[in-house]
Design a protein around this motif. Structure first.
Motif, mmCIF file in Angstrom:
data_model
loop_
_atom_site.group_PDB
_atom_site.id
_atom_site.type_symbol
_atom_site.label_atom_id
_atom_site.label_comp_id
_atom_site.label_asym_id
_atom_site.label_seq_id
_atom_site.Cartn_x
_atom_site.Cartn_y
_atom_site.Cartn_z
ATOM 1 N N VAL A 111 -12.554 0.888 0.357
ATOM 2 C CA VAL A 111 -10.466 1.705 0.274
ATOM 3 C C VAL A 111 -9.718 1.085 1.142
ATOM 4 N N GLY A 113 -6.107 -0.785 1.464
ATOM 5 C CA GLY A 113 -4.277 -0.851 1.331
ATOM 6 C C GLY A 113 -3.809 -0.973 2.793
ATOM 7 N N THR A 119 -4.492 5.653 1.685
ATOM 8 C CA THR A 119 -5.888 5.425 1.689
ATOM 9 C C THR A 119 -6.418 6.125 2.557
ATOM 10 N N THR A 122 -6.920 8.675 -0.993
ATOM 11 C CA THR A 122 -7.829 8.198 -1.310
ATOM 12 C C THR A 122 -9.433 8.500 -0.543
ATOM 13 N N TYR A 123 -9.694 8.108 0.236
ATOM 14 C CA TYR A 123 -11.363 7.638 1.083
ATOM 15 C C TYR A 123 -11.537 9.142 1.548
ATOM 16 N N LYS A 242 -13.501 2.221 4.615
ATOM 17 C CA LYS A 242 -11.862 1.654 5.325
ATOM 18 C C LYS A 242 -11.651 1.304 6.362
ATOM 19 N N PRO A 244 -7.739 -0.789 6.994
ATOM 20 C CA PRO A 244 -6.809 -1.869 6.434
ATOM 21 C C PRO A 244 -6.764 -3.468 6.638
ATOM 22 N N TRP A 264 -8.158 0.403 -4.132
ATOM 23 C CA TRP A 264 -6.543 -0.731 -2.917
ATOM 24 C C TRP A 264 -5.169 0.437 -3.356
ATOM 25 N N THR A 265 -4.232 0.747 -2.086
ATOM 26 C CA THR A 265 -3.136 1.432 -2.613
ATOM 27 C C THR A 265 -2.197 0.617 -2.507
#
Length: 400
Positions: A111, A113, A119, A122-123, A242, A244, A264-265
């Motif tokens: 994940v 972004g 992120t 979503t993760y 995850k 960044p 990708w967020t």
């Protein structure tokens, strides 16, 4: 207005002042850290000794920073020692259990972004789905073979929680910015050596210049080795990762994990940039001498890190095979989280279940950094600068 230094931090800086003299010879300090990491284990081979040299560069960069406090110097050494220890432990286990190298790591999902783009939400939803898992913070900070005894796992987690609670006492803002929970999934950064986010706690320009041209494939191969150690002998699950700065490392990730997938967020980058600056400010308030944190310098540094990273990611995504990357719009995620996550699961070849619906509800109820506020203006930035720096970044429209 500069943040007041907590009394405990002032006391620590006084107590640690004698040890700060070691920064005069960072190479000797690094050799000591390497020796400490190898104590009781097989020594690293020549290839690994060469591979950790960039960590020596990172330590030199910290030593050259005149604003770093005694506590800051102690902390950055501890972080480097942990990463050296991880590599030593992995190689030791591989030597004693060669079969660990055969442990499957099937189709991991990264994940990616910018910060504050959804992120973590979503993760968490993907990593807590049946058949998947993310690395827990306590096991990354105590890297080793799986702990089978539930009572022992609980003891290690409690010990890790006590260690982490120290951060909250040194920075009242930290639990609002990035709460560290020992029993929760965390960023794979704890299992790897390198990231631009080493710049969060202190400016390290020499190290950033190294990263700009570095191929970090070895770093992600080390991550793969660590995941094999953590899951050795267990039924293979799909790892969800995850961090960044993984966003602009997709080619290196694929060289280490050829079947990796990416989610990708996306969100307008202003909020992400202000959030990154706020995190850096909190960390530098802990690591710098009182009154030396430069907010405008933080803004300029993070603008460069994130905008340059996104530019790299945009060029890299064109190299990915169709179906490798799934785009998620933050706005869509906020408006229709169930629809978005069902679509993500379908794209990843995963089945959405009642358990996932429950995980989604739990993630939506998570506290959202209450009381934590940050603005671009605090760091000498404005929306026009951000728009110019991210001119090539167009947020994709995902939902019909």
């Amino acid at each position: 207005m500069p943040q007041a230094t907590p009394p405990m931090l002032r006391m620590l800086n006084v107590l640690l002042l004698p040890g700060a003299r070691t920064r005069k010879d960072p190479d000797a300090a690094f050799e000591k850290l390497l020796a400490e990491a190898q104590r009781g284990h097989r020594p690293l081979g020549a290839a690994d000794v060469a591979a950790v040299e960039p960590l020596r560069l990172l330590l030199r960069a910290h030593a050259a920073n005149p604003d770093l406090s005694p506590f800051g110097w102690t902390t950055v050494q501890s972080g480097i020692r942990d990463r050296l220890r991880n590599r030593v432990v992995i190689r030791d286990i591989q030597a004693r259990h060669p079969e660990v190298r055969e442990q499957p790591v099937p189709e991991p999902v990264f994940v990616v972004g910018l910060p504050r783009t959804g992120t973590t939400f979503t993760y968490n939803v993907i990593a807590r789905s049946p058949g998947t898992r993310g690395p827990l913070l306590w096991e990354m900070l105590n890297l080793g073979l799986p702990v089978e005894d539930p009572a022992e796992r609980e003891r290690i987690a409690e010990r890790t929680t006590k260690r982490l609670s120290f951060m909250d006492r040194l920075s009242p803002d930290w639990s609002q910015i990035h709460p560290l929970i020992a029993t929760s999934e965390e960023e794979d950064f704890f299992l790897r050596d390198h990231s631009e986010l080493h710049s969060s706690a202190a400016t390290v320009p020499e190290y950033r210049r190294y990263l700009a041209g570095a191929d970090l494939t070895d770093d992600f191969l080390l991550l793969r080795d660590a995941l094999q150690v953590l899951s050795f002998g267990q039924e293979p699950q799909r790892w969800i990762l995850k961090h960044p700065a993984n966003l602009w490392r997709m080619p290196e990730i694929q060289r280490a994990f050829p079947d990796a997938r990416f989610v990708w967020t996306h969100r307008a980058p202003g909020k992400a940039l202000a959030s990154g600056c706020s995190m850096s400010e909190a960390l530098r308030n802990m690591h710098y001498k009182p009154g030396t944190v430069d907010l405008a310098a933080i803004g300029a540094e993070w603008l460069a890190i994130l905008s340059e990273g996104v530019d790299r990611a945009l060029s890299q995504r064109d190299q990915l095979e169709d179906g490798t990357l799934v785009d998620v719009s933050y706005n869509d995620l906020v408006e229709e989280p169930s629809k978005v996550m069902r679509g993500v699961f379908k794209s990843l070849g995963m089945t959405w279940t009642d358990a996932d619906e429950a995980n989604l509800a739990t993630a939506r109820d998570r506290p959202h950094h209450k009381g934590h506020r940050y603005t671009l203006e605090r760091y000498g930035l404005d929306e026009f600068q951000v728009a110019a720096a991210f001119a090539g970044y167009k947020i994709p429209s995902v939902l019909p």
